[in-house]
Design a protein around this motif. Structure first.
Motif, short mmCIF file in Angstrom:
data_model
loop_
_atom_site.label_atom_id
_atom_site.label_comp_id
_atom_site.label_asym_id
_atom_site.label_seq_id
_atom_site.Cartn_x
_atom_site.Cartn_y
_atom_site.Cartn_z
N UNK A 133 23.86 -58.39 8.80
CA UNK A 133 23.91 -56.93 8.96
C UNK A 133 24.78 -56.33 7.95
N UNK A 134 24.51 -55.48 6.91
CA UNK A 134 25.29 -55.23 5.85
C UNK A 134 25.10 -53.54 5.58
N UNK A 135 25.82 -52.99 4.66
CA UNK A 135 25.98 -51.71 4.74
C UNK A 135 24.60 -50.93 4.39
N UNK A 136 23.52 -51.37 3.96
CA UNK A 136 22.27 -50.66 3.95
C UNK A 136 21.71 -50.70 5.08
N UNK A 172 20.80 -47.06 7.10
CA UNK A 172 19.54 -46.76 7.58
C UNK A 172 19.39 -46.63 9.12
N UNK A 173 20.09 -47.36 9.84
CA UNK A 173 20.23 -46.95 11.25
C UNK A 173 20.79 -45.68 11.52
N UNK A 174 22.07 -45.35 10.72
CA UNK A 174 22.72 -43.81 10.93
C UNK A 174 21.55 -42.83 10.56
N UNK A 175 20.68 -43.06 9.39
CA UNK A 175 19.63 -42.05 8.91
C UNK A 175 18.58 -41.94 10.28
N UNK A 207 18.73 -37.15 16.54
CA UNK A 207 19.93 -36.59 17.32
C UNK A 207 19.96 -35.25 16.71
N UNK A 208 19.80 -34.93 15.45
CA UNK A 208 19.76 -33.77 14.86
C UNK A 208 18.69 -32.63 15.33
N UNK A 209 17.34 -33.16 15.53
CA UNK A 209 16.21 -32.66 16.33
C UNK A 209 16.53 -32.47 17.84
N UNK A 210 17.17 -33.33 18.23
CA UNK A 210 17.57 -33.37 20.10
C UNK A 210 18.62 -32.15 20.31
#
Length: 127
Positions: free
Chosen positions: A95-98, A102-105, A111-114
């Motif tokens: 588990x690295x930064x990319x 990607x999980x955050x995106x 979350x933005x839609x909700x």
């Protein structure tokens, strides 16, 4: 929540950030492919794969940015980042930064839609 609430504004801000990141990612892949070429080759993908991946990122972000197609865009973004995570983990097995980005995106897209769409909140209530 109406359009003037803090929750709605936060949802719009999160959605805008996700859409911009996806569109910028796709545009950089199309306009400056050398930026991603080494990463793609180290993950085992040929340079010919970069064009369709960049187009998919660009289209996903654009579809997400349009309010009436935002749910389809969120589905596309989720699939896109899921594929990216799978490709990275296949090679690095860490588990690295990319992967975190990607999980955050993916989470940010939904979350933005909700936060900004009461119809989605009615389907997926927070209990």
């Amino acid at each position: 929540m109406t359009k003037g609430t803090i929750e709605h504004r936060a949802g719009v801000m999160i959605s805008t950030l996700v859409a911009l990141l996806m569109i910028i990612d796709g545009a950089v892949g199309l306009l400056h492919p050398q930026v991603f070429a080494s990463d793609m080759s180290s993950d085992g993908w040929g340079s010919a794969t970069l064009f369709p991946v960049a187009v998919l990122a660009l289209v996903s972000g654009a579809v997400y940015a349009i309010p009436c197609t935002a749910v389809l865009g969120a589905i596309l973004i989720t699939g896109f980042v899921g594929g990216a995570i799978a490709a990275h983990l296949r090679v690095t097995q860490a588990l690295i930064l990319p992967e975190i980005v990607n999980v955050a995106l993916g989470v940010g897209a939904w979350a933005g839609l909700w936060l900004r769409d009461p119809r989605l909140r009615a389907m997926l209530p927070w209990r």
